[in-house]
Design a protein around this motif. Structure first.
Motif, PDB file in Angstrom:
ATOM      1  N   SER A 102     -53.877 -99.291  -8.708  1.00  0.00           N
ATOM      2  CA  SER A 102     -53.657 -97.911  -8.276  1.00  0.00           C
ATOM      3  C   SER A 102     -52.344 -97.363  -8.816  1.00  0.00           C
ATOM      4  O   SER A 102     -52.311 -96.301  -9.471  1.00  0.00           O
ATOM      5  CB  SER A 102     -53.679 -97.846  -6.750  1.00  0.00           C
ATOM      6  N   LEU A 103     -51.246 -98.081  -8.564  1.00  0.00           N
ATOM      7  CA  LEU A 103     -49.955 -97.598  -9.050  1.00  0.00           C
ATOM      8  C   LEU A 103     -49.860 -97.669 -10.571  1.00  0.00           C
ATOM      9  O   LEU A 103     -49.174 -96.844 -11.192  1.00  0.00           O
ATOM     10  CB  LEU A 103     -48.827 -98.406  -8.415  1.00  0.00           C
ATOM     11  N   GLY A 104     -50.532 -98.660 -11.164  1.00  0.00           N
ATOM     12  CA  GLY A 104     -50.546 -98.727 -12.619  1.00  0.00           C
ATOM     13  C   GLY A 104     -51.189 -97.490 -13.237  1.00  0.00           C
ATOM     14  O   GLY A 104     -50.710 -96.968 -14.245  1.00  0.00           O
ATOM     15  N   ARG A 105     -52.266 -97.014 -12.616  1.00  0.00           N
ATOM     16  CA  ARG A 105     -52.890 -95.779 -13.111  1.00  0.00           C
ATOM     17  C   ARG A 105     -51.962 -94.584 -12.932  1.00  0.00           C
ATOM     18  O   ARG A 105     -51.848 -93.732 -13.820  1.00  0.00           O
ATOM     19  CB  ARG A 105     -54.200 -95.529 -12.361  1.00  0.00           C
ATOM     20  N   LEU A 106     -51.290 -94.524 -11.784  1.00  0.00           N
ATOM     21  CA  LEU A 106     -50.379 -93.405 -11.535  1.00  0.00           C
ATOM     22  C   LEU A 106     -49.196 -93.426 -12.492  1.00  0.00           C
ATOM     23  O   LEU A 106     -48.727 -92.371 -12.945  1.00  0.00           O
ATOM     24  CB  LEU A 106     -49.896 -93.446 -10.081  1.00  0.00           C
ATOM     25  N   TYR A 107     -48.705 -94.621 -12.828  1.00  0.00           N
ATOM     26  CA  TYR A 107     -47.632 -94.725 -13.818  1.00  0.00           C
ATOM     27  C   TYR A 107     -48.143 -94.319 -15.201  1.00  0.00           C
ATOM     28  O   TYR A 107     -47.453 -93.597 -15.949  1.00  0.00           O
ATOM     29  CB  TYR A 107     -47.081 -96.145 -13.867  1.00  0.00           C
ATOM     30  N   ALA A 108     -49.345 -94.812 -15.561  1.00  0.00           N
ATOM     31  CA  ALA A 108     -49.889 -94.500 -16.885  1.00  0.00           C
ATOM     32  C   ALA A 108     -50.161 -93.006 -17.045  1.00  0.00           C
ATOM     33  O   ALA A 108     -50.028 -92.456 -18.149  1.00  0.00           O
ATOM     34  CB  ALA A 108     -51.166 -95.305 -17.122  1.00  0.00           C
ATOM     35  N   VAL A 113     -43.441 -87.923 -12.052  1.00  0.00           N
ATOM     36  CA  VAL A 113     -43.250 -86.616 -11.421  1.00  0.00           C
ATOM     37  C   VAL A 113     -42.763 -86.776  -9.991  1.00  0.00           C
ATOM     38  O   VAL A 113     -41.848 -86.059  -9.538  1.00  0.00           O
ATOM     39  CB  VAL A 113     -44.561 -85.806 -11.477  1.00  0.00           C
ATOM     40  N   LEU A 114     -43.347 -87.730  -9.255  1.00  0.00           N
ATOM     41  CA  LEU A 114     -42.919 -87.973  -7.877  1.00  0.00           C
ATOM     42  C   LEU A 114     -41.468 -88.424  -7.828  1.00  0.00           C
ATOM     43  O   LEU A 114     -40.708 -88.022  -6.928  1.00  0.00           O
ATOM     44  CB  LEU A 114     -43.819 -89.027  -7.221  1.00  0.00           C
ATOM     45  N   GLY A 134     -37.903 -86.672  -6.035  1.00  0.00           N
ATOM     46  CA  GLY A 134     -37.116 -87.359  -5.011  1.00  0.00           C
ATOM     47  C   GLY A 134     -37.796 -88.516  -4.334  1.00  0.00           C
ATOM     48  O   GLY A 134     -37.254 -89.090  -3.377  1.00  0.00           O
ATOM     49  N   VAL A 135     -39.002 -88.897  -4.785  1.00  0.00           N
ATOM     50  CA  VAL A 135     -39.705 -90.051  -4.209  1.00  0.00           C
ATOM     51  C   VAL A 135     -39.277 -91.293  -4.987  1.00  0.00           C
ATOM     52  O   VAL A 135     -39.846 -91.616  -6.042  1.00  0.00           O
ATOM     53  CB  VAL A 135     -41.229 -89.858  -4.269  1.00  0.00           C
TER      54      VAL A 135
END
Length: 362
Positions: free
Chosen positions: A75-81, A87-88, A92-93
């Protein structure tokens, strides 16, 4: 809240999908293994499916942590890719807030794993063990089939029983057993009755014959030894690594383990409490290990991440072995602390490295 819901939903979707795939792989592998044992007479086929169903909680208590770990990586790998986490981060995330977001699905999985490891898995193992310990459900009864000669051990063991009653008592039993290779001695045993019994102390099964005689000698020579008996028991060998070759402590309830201070009981107790603790720790470890970019893709760090999970699991396994040998339960605590520290260092590595470089310059 939108970010939290989005991340939680995406992680849970990936984790559940991975868990289902892992379950199908594990279940099919175990089913084939148990089916092979049923084919050779280690267990009767009618208890195969019930035993598998009772073992399901034991499967899921290990599948769910790994499923969540891989789910977070994907999941996070897709969001990073896709540069979504970039952007998050610009909004500030940071790593600390992302770790807080991960704790919600991690705690949910931890509660489920804790319920499985502390209650459902021991209960299921106890019921499965009760079925396997039933003399009528295992190899011993299959050695003597009603009205049929049966060969075993490469033809060196032939058995016959005229009748078998509903309660498992066999009548008019005839057994021929050849000695080891290189000798011609043969043992012929006859008994009026017999049955398979289980030793309550060690759980081993014996073929107990009653009111019979044993004739031993070399065919063609008049030097047979005749031994008459009222009761004679022969140990039924168990297959190494078979379905019945497991830890008896796995079938003991957690409540009873709390009052049992033997090394094996304490090791099983620490192991059960370690599984729900494992879940949030590996979730935090998955966060830094999922960092990637569009060029490397979402699967870039999957292999090294799995090696870290394997090292964690092997560490807990070695801790259990150490406690079973009489060592302190602090072995489990030490393993958890080491990987918790690893999770914190990896999560905040960028901040720590910046502070370290600035301090060295100063």
């Amino acid at each position: 809240m939108r970010t939290l819901k989005y991340l939680t939903g995406d992680i849970l979707a990936h984790a559940l999908a991975v868990s289902v795939v892992l379950f199908l792989v594990v279940f099919s592998g175990r089913f084939i293994r148990y089916l092979a044992e049923a084919a050779v007479g280690a267990i009767t086929s009618d208890i195969l499916l019930p035993v598998m169903l009772f073992k399901l909680p034991s499967f899921f208590e290990l599948i769910l942590p790994l499923g969540l770990f891989i789910g977070i990586l994907l999941s996070l790998g897709r969001l990073y890719a896709d540069s979504e986490l970039v952007v998050l981060k610009a909004c500030g995330v940071g790593p600390g807030k992302l770790a807080t977001y991960l704790l919600l699905p991690a705690l949910a999985f931890s509660l489920v794993v804790g319920f499985l490891s502390l209650y459902l898995a021991p209960e299921g193992s106890a019921r499965a063990q009760a079925m396997l310990d039933n003399p009528r459900s295992a190899e011993g009864l299959q050695q003597l089939s009603e009205g049929r000669f049966k060969k075993q051990r490469s033809g060196n063991f032939v058995s016959y029983a005229e009748t078998i009653s509903d309660d498992g008592v066999m009548h008019n039993i005839f057994v021929v057993e050849k000695s080891e290779a290189g000798t011609a001695r043969t043992r012929v045993t006859y008994a009026d009755a017999g049955e398979v019994v289980v030793d309550p102390e060690n759980g081993r099964r014996y073929l107990e014959l009653r009111d019979g005689a044993r004739y031993e000698g070399v065919p063609g020579q008049a030097d047979y030894t005749v031994t008459k008996f009222k009761r004679y028991g022969e140990l039924i060998p168990e297959r190494e690594g078979g379905i019945r070759d497991n830890l008896k402590t796995d079938a003991i309830s957690t409540r009873l383990l709390l009052s049992d201070f033997s090394p094996s009981a304490q090791a099983a107790l620490y192991w059960r409490f370690s599984l729900p603790v494992l879940v949030p720790v590996i979730s935090l470890i998955a966060l830094p290990l999922s960092r990637t970019d569009a060029r490397r893709g979402r699967y870039a760090k999957l292999a090294p991440a799995l090696l870290v999970f394997l090292a964690y699991f092997i560490g807990l396994t070695q801790a259990r072995t150490a406690v079973e040998s009489g060592d302190s339960g602090w072995w489990f605590v030490g393993v958890h602390l080491i990987f918790t520290l690893l999770a914190v260092v990896l999560t905040f590595w960028e901040q720590l490295s910046k502070q370290l470089r600035s301090s060295l310059r100063g």
